[in-house]
Design a protein around this motif. Sequence first.
Motif, PDB file in Angstrom:
ATOM      1  N   GLY A   1       3.732  13.418 -10.523  1.00 13.43           N
ATOM      2  CA  GLY A   1       4.872  14.272 -10.837  1.00 13.43           C
ATOM      3  C   GLY A   1       5.308  14.135 -12.283  1.00 13.43           C
ATOM      4  N   HIS A   2       5.315  12.897 -12.787  1.00 12.15           N
ATOM      5  CA  HIS A   2       5.683  12.666 -14.187  1.00 12.15           C
ATOM      6  C   HIS A   2       4.678  13.325 -15.131  1.00 12.15           C
ATOM      7  N   ARG A   3       3.394  13.218 -14.792  1.00  9.62           N
ATOM      8  CA  ARG A   3       2.374  13.828 -15.642  1.00  9.62           C
ATOM      9  C   ARG A   3       2.493  15.349 -15.654  1.00  9.62           C
ATOM     10  N   MET A   4       2.772  15.923 -14.499  1.00 11.02           N
ATOM     11  CA  MET A   4       2.943  17.380 -14.438  1.00 11.02           C
ATOM     12  C   MET A   4       4.142  17.814 -15.273  1.00 11.02           C
ATOM     13  N   LYS A   5       5.227  17.047 -15.172  1.00 13.66           N
ATOM     14  CA  LYS A   5       6.412  17.367 -15.964  1.00 13.66           C
ATOM     15  C   LYS A   5       6.135  17.231 -17.462  1.00 13.66           C
ATOM     16  N   ARG A   6       5.318  16.247 -17.826  1.00 15.95           N
ATOM     17  CA  ARG A   6       5.002  16.062 -19.239  1.00 15.95           C
ATOM     18  C   ARG A   6       4.214  17.262 -19.776  1.00 15.95           C
ATOM     19  N   PHE A   7       3.256  17.741 -19.001  1.00 13.60           N
ATOM     20  CA  PHE A   7       2.439  18.860 -19.466  1.00 13.60           C
ATOM     21  C   PHE A   7       3.213  20.173 -19.506  1.00 13.60           C
ATOM     22  N   THR A   8       4.278  20.255 -18.730  1.00 12.60           N
ATOM     23  CA  THR A   8       5.111  21.464 -18.777  1.00 12.60           C
ATOM     24  C   THR A   8       6.353  21.268 -19.641  1.00 12.60           C
ATOM     25  N   ASN A   9       6.376  20.165 -20.388  1.00 11.54           N
ATOM     26  CA  ASN A   9       7.484  19.836 -21.302  1.00 11.54           C
ATOM     27  C   ASN A   9       8.830  19.739 -20.593  1.00 11.54           C
ATOM     28  N   GLN A  10       8.842  19.205 -19.381  1.00  9.10           N
ATOM     29  CA  GLN A  10      10.084  19.015 -18.638  1.00  9.10           C
ATOM     30  C   GLN A  10      10.473  17.541 -18.526  1.00  9.10           C
ATOM     31  N   LEU A  11       9.566  16.649 -18.896  1.00 10.19           N
ATOM     32  CA  LEU A  11       9.841  15.212 -18.800  1.00 10.19           C
ATOM     33  C   LEU A  11      10.584  14.762 -20.049  1.00 10.19           C
ATOM     34  N   GLU A  12      11.790  14.257 -19.847  1.00  7.38           N
ATOM     35  CA  GLU A  12      12.610  13.829 -20.978  1.00  7.38           C
ATOM     36  C   GLU A  12      12.225  12.435 -21.467  1.00  7.38           C
ATOM     37  N   ASN A  13      11.909  11.528 -20.548  1.00  7.04           N
ATOM     38  CA  ASN A  13      11.593  10.158 -20.917  1.00  7.04           C
ATOM     39  C   ASN A  13      10.130   9.878 -20.582  1.00  7.04           C
ATOM     40  N   THR A  14       9.267   9.896 -21.579  1.00  9.14           N
ATOM     41  CA  THR A  14       7.840   9.689 -21.341  1.00  9.14           C
ATOM     42  C   THR A  14       7.520   8.237 -20.985  1.00  9.14           C
ATOM     43  N   MET A  15       8.459   7.344 -21.164  1.00  3.71           N
ATOM     44  CA  MET A  15       8.258   5.938 -20.808  1.00  3.71           C
ATOM     45  C   MET A  15       8.100   5.766 -19.301  1.00  3.71           C
ATOM     46  N   LYS A  16       8.577   6.717 -18.519  1.00  2.42           N
ATOM     47  CA  LYS A  16       8.460   6.645 -17.063  1.00  2.42           C
ATOM     48  C   LYS A  16       7.003   6.612 -16.626  1.00  2.42           C
ATOM     49  N   ILE A  17       6.127   7.281 -17.376  1.00  2.00           N
ATOM     50  CA  ILE A  17       4.703   7.275 -17.054  1.00  2.00           C
ATOM     51  C   ILE A  17       4.144   5.866 -17.201  1.00  2.00           C
ATOM     52  N   ARG A  18       4.455   5.237 -18.295  1.00  2.00           N
ATOM     53  CA  ARG A  18       3.973   3.877 -18.544  1.00  2.00           C
ATOM     54  C   ARG A  18       4.528   2.895 -17.514  1.00  2.00           C
ATOM     55  N   GLN A  19       5.801   3.018 -17.188  1.00  2.00           N
ATOM     56  CA  GLN A  19       6.417   2.119 -16.213  1.00  2.00           C
ATOM     57  C   GLN A  19       5.765   2.268 -14.846  1.00  2.00           C
ATOM     58  N   ALA A  20       5.492   3.495 -14.441  1.00  2.00           N
ATOM     59  CA  ALA A  20       4.864   3.732 -13.140  1.00  2.00           C
ATOM     60  C   ALA A  20       3.456   3.149 -13.119  1.00  2.00           C
ATOM     61  N   ARG A  21       2.708   3.356 -14.198  1.00  2.00           N
ATOM     62  CA  ARG A  21       1.344   2.822 -14.253  1.00  2.00           C
ATOM     63  C   ARG A  21       1.341   1.301 -14.166  1.00  2.00           C
ATOM     64  N   ARG A  22       2.266   0.675 -14.840  1.00  2.00           N
ATOM     65  CA  ARG A  22       2.309  -0.788 -14.830  1.00  2.00           C
ATOM     66  C   ARG A  22       2.751  -1.340 -13.478  1.00  2.00           C
ATOM     67  N   GLU A  23       3.675  -0.660 -12.829  1.00  2.00           N
ATOM     68  CA  GLU A  23       4.097  -1.128 -11.511  1.00  2.00           C
ATOM     69  C   GLU A  23       2.975  -0.960 -10.488  1.00  2.00           C
TER      70      GLU A  23
ATOM     71  N   ARG B   1       0.840  -1.209   0.000  1.00  2.00           N
ATOM     72  CA  ARG B   1       0.000   0.000   0.000  1.00  2.00           C
ATOM     73  C   ARG B   1       0.872   1.255   0.000  1.00  2.00           C
ATOM     74  N   ALA B   2       1.952   1.237   0.767  1.00  2.00           N
ATOM     75  CA  ALA B   2       2.873   2.376   0.786  1.00  2.00           C
ATOM     76  C   ALA B   2       3.549   2.542  -0.569  1.00  2.00           C
ATOM     77  N   ARG B   3       3.879   1.423  -1.190  1.00  2.00           N
ATOM     78  CA  ARG B   3       4.516   1.463  -2.515  1.00  2.00           C
ATOM     79  C   ARG B   3       3.567   2.053  -3.555  1.00  2.00           C
ATOM     80  N   VAL B   4       2.286   1.652  -3.501  1.00  2.00           N
ATOM     81  CA  VAL B   4       1.294   2.180  -4.435  1.00  2.00           C
ATOM     82  C   VAL B   4       1.130   3.679  -4.229  1.00  2.00           C
ATOM     83  N   ALA B   5       1.072   4.115  -2.985  1.00  2.00           N
ATOM     84  CA  ALA B   5       0.931   5.551  -2.701  1.00  2.00           C
ATOM     85  C   ALA B   5       2.133   6.328  -3.239  1.00  2.00           C
ATOM     86  N   ARG B   6       3.333   5.801  -3.026  1.00  2.00           N
ATOM     87  CA  ARG B   6       4.538   6.464  -3.523  1.00  2.00           C
ATOM     88  C   ARG B   6       4.548   6.520  -5.040  1.00  2.00           C
ATOM     89  N   LEU B   7       4.158   5.428  -5.677  1.00  2.00           N
ATOM     90  CA  LEU B   7       4.146   5.378  -7.134  1.00  2.00           C
ATOM     91  C   LEU B   7       3.092   6.307  -7.730  1.00  2.00           C
TER      92      LEU B   7
END
Length: 80
Positions: A31-53, A19-25
């Motif tokens: 944070g990744h989504r916010m960075k993506r919308f502000t064009n600061q996220l370099e690797n968009t694959m991080k969003i997919r990896q977080a969702r899958r984990e 449960r703690a891991r899910v909350a952290r993820l």
Amino acid sequence: MKKTANLREIRESTDDELRARVARLEEELFGHRMKRFTNQLENTMKIRQARREIARAKTILAARKAGAEGKAAVTQAKQD
């Protein structure tokens, strides 16, 4: 190979740790989504990896709640 090690780590965790891991993820995903919308996220694959984990951890929690995960772990331990 990394995915199986990660899955083994998730299965060995307690429910509270999961449960703690899910909350952290979920915070990390936000944070990744916010960075993506502000064009600061370099690797968009991080969003997919977080969702899958998150999905993996939630699946294990649901299986434990249903009682299926505990039986599978015992069966697998007997085979090893």
